[in-house]
Write an enzyme that holds these catalytic residues in place. Structure first.
Site, PDB file in Angstrom:
ATOM      1  N   GLU A 199       0.848  -1.198   0.000  1.00  0.00           N
ATOM      2  CA  GLU A 199       0.000   0.000   0.000  1.00  0.00           C
ATOM      3  C   GLU A 199       0.880   1.244   0.000  1.00  0.00           C
ATOM      4  OE1 GLU A 199      -1.556   1.687   3.553  1.00  0.00           O
ATOM      5  OE2 GLU A 199      -1.068  -0.086   4.755  1.00  0.00           O
ATOM      6  N   LYS A 237      -4.092  -2.353  13.914  1.00  0.00           N
ATOM      7  CA  LYS A 237      -3.472  -1.250  14.645  1.00  0.00           C
ATOM      8  C   LYS A 237      -3.861  -1.307  16.115  1.00  0.00           C
ATOM      9  CE  LYS A 237      -4.954   0.883  11.360  1.00  0.00           C
ATOM     10  NZ  LYS A 237      -5.699   1.863  10.596  1.00  0.00           N
TER      11      LYS A 237
HETATM   12  N1  PSU Z   1      -1.407   1.263   9.860  1.00  0.00           N
HETATM   13  C1  PSU Z   1      -0.396   2.161  10.068  1.00  0.00           C
HETATM   14  N2  PSU Z   1      -0.423   3.323   9.390  1.00  0.00           N
HETATM   15  C2  PSU Z   1      -1.410   3.607   8.490  1.00  0.00           C
HETATM   16  C3  PSU Z   1      -2.454   2.671   8.236  1.00  0.00           C
HETATM   17  C4  PSU Z   1      -2.392   1.522   8.957  1.00  0.00           C
HETATM   18  O1  PSU Z   1       0.495   1.927  10.884  1.00  0.00           O
HETATM   19  O2  PSU Z   1      -1.364   4.676   7.895  1.00  0.00           O
HETATM   20  C5  PSU Z   1      -3.515   2.954   7.214  1.00  0.00           C
HETATM   21  C6  PSU Z   1      -3.631   1.769   6.258  1.00  0.00           C
HETATM   22  O3  PSU Z   1      -3.570   2.268   4.945  1.00  0.00           O
HETATM   23  C7  PSU Z   1      -5.009   1.200   6.551  1.00  0.00           C
HETATM   24  C8  PSU Z   1      -5.752   2.441   6.926  1.00  0.00           C
HETATM   25  O4  PSU Z   1      -5.578   0.532   5.452  1.00  0.00           O
HETATM   26  O5  PSU Z   1      -4.818   3.133   7.746  1.00  0.00           O
HETATM   27  C9  PSU Z   1      -7.044   2.157   7.634  1.00  0.00           C
HETATM   28  O6  PSU Z   1      -7.778   3.333   7.770  1.00  0.00           O
HETATM   29  P1  PSU Z   1      -9.272   3.281   8.355  1.00  0.00           P
HETATM   30  O7  PSU Z   1      -9.113   2.905   9.803  1.00  0.00           O
HETATM   31  O8  PSU Z   1      -9.772   4.689   8.148  1.00  0.00           O
HETATM   32  O9  PSU Z   1     -10.010   2.267   7.560  1.00  0.00           O
END
Ligand code: PSU
Ligand code: MN
Length: 301
Positions: free
Chosen positions: A24, A158
């Site tokens: 990504e 996360k």
């Molecule tokens: N984990 C990290 N840094 C990030 C992300 C995840 O340590 O920037 C990003 C990834 O791209 C993941 C996104 O797909 O956050 C998820 O966002 P949301 O919770 O808005 O779906």
């Protein structure tokens, strides 16, 4: 495919049946990591994939075109100012010709499947947020992992998410969750969450066999890889920073796609950046394991 372009190295690898790992771009942009850590994360992740014998394919949307595999100028662009692009945003990013759309896990999985890439690596996936019963905040990553025939390799979800809720949601979506050399679902910066995984596998070969079987039944697989022990933080060291960051997000009225970048930045501030080396180490390690599985899959008869 006029709205999608595959770089020459990636397309040659795919045509030759050689292993490819999709990556990504949100984690490498200003939304994921501060500069210059993002640059180091990118360099180490690319090297880890190559050293293990696979071709890296970073996904991004540049000037309204979906890119699979970037050149140096593409890397430079994703390292800067970018717009977070989840799977549902791909159509808008193309139709409105977004300058730099940084792909999240969900967008990367959609793009990987369309390009014919079976393995994807990230740092940590999105998941079920604390308080999701009221807010409804569940990351699109989970549905995308379930729907696309791609293996996702991550260090769990996360750490500030509702991990137990995330595991329940993955079960509901019929996603096989595998602990890589681990009986526990990892907690991103920390190796352990205290929550068991339904299945443990210890070698890339075993993972490759399971993934091939899963693909015949439809949908993806999540491989959860704990951060290497030497790089890990104790979960007690991050609990305080995480709950403070979540409180601050609530007080500031942050919602929707802005929640994750906001909370990640607040955690970094509270920990004085001590989480950054951990983030780099786990991204690199996930990329390495993903490449080893891609290599094993490419040898499957
Ligand atoms: N984990 C990290 N840094 C990030 C992300 C995840 O340590 O920037 C990003 C990834 O791209 C993941 C996104 O797909 O956050 C998820 O966002 P949301 O919770 O808005 O779906
Ligand atoms: Mn969300």
């Amino acid at each position: 495919m006029p709205n999608m372009t595959i770089s020459a190295p990636v397309s040659e690898a795919l045509q030759g049946g050689r292993p490819v790992v999709a990556l990504e771009s949100t984690i490498f942009s200003n939304l994921g990591l501060p500069s210059p850590a993002n640059e180091e994360a990118l360099a180490r992740t690319l090297a880890a994939v190559r050293d293990a014998g696979a071709e890296p394919a970073v996904t991004a949307i540049l000037d309204g075109v979906v890119h699979v595999g970037l050149d140096d100028s593409g890397y430079e662009r994703i390292l800067g100012e970018a717009t977070k692009t989840a799977e549902r945003d791909i159509a808008a990013a193309i139709a409105q010709r977004w300058s730099v759309g940084a792909t999240t896990v969900s967008a990367s999985l959609a793009i990987a499947q369309r390009a014919g890439i079976a393995v994807f690596a990230t740092g940590g996936i999105g998941g079920v947020h604390h308080g999701a019963q009221e807010s409804g905040d569940v990351s699109a990553d989970l549905g995308a992992i379930a729907r696309h025939r791609v293996l996702t390799v991550s260090a769990g979800a996360k750490a500030f998410l509702d991990i137990a809720g995330t595991l329940e949601h993955l079960e509901m979506l019929s996603v096989p969750v595998i602990g890589y050399q681990s009986d526990e679902f990892p907690m991103f910066y920390a190796r352990s969450s205290g929550l068991p995984v339904p299945l443990r596998l210890d070698t890339p070969r075993e993972v490759a066999t399971l993934v091939a079987e899963r693909f015949t039944w439809g949908g993806g697989v999540l491989l959860a890889v704990p951060v290497p022990a030497d790089d890990a933080l104790a979960s007690s060291a991050i609990q305080g920073a995480m709950s403070d960051a979540l409180d601050r997000a609530r007080t500031a009225g942050i919602s929707g796609a802005a929640v994750t970048p906001f909370v990640l930045a607040e955690i970094s501030k509270a920990l004085d950046g001590r989480n950054i080396p951990v983030n780099l180490a786990l991204s690199e390690n996930n990329a390495r394991v993903a490449a080893l599985v891609a290599v094993a899959m490419s040898k499957t008869p």
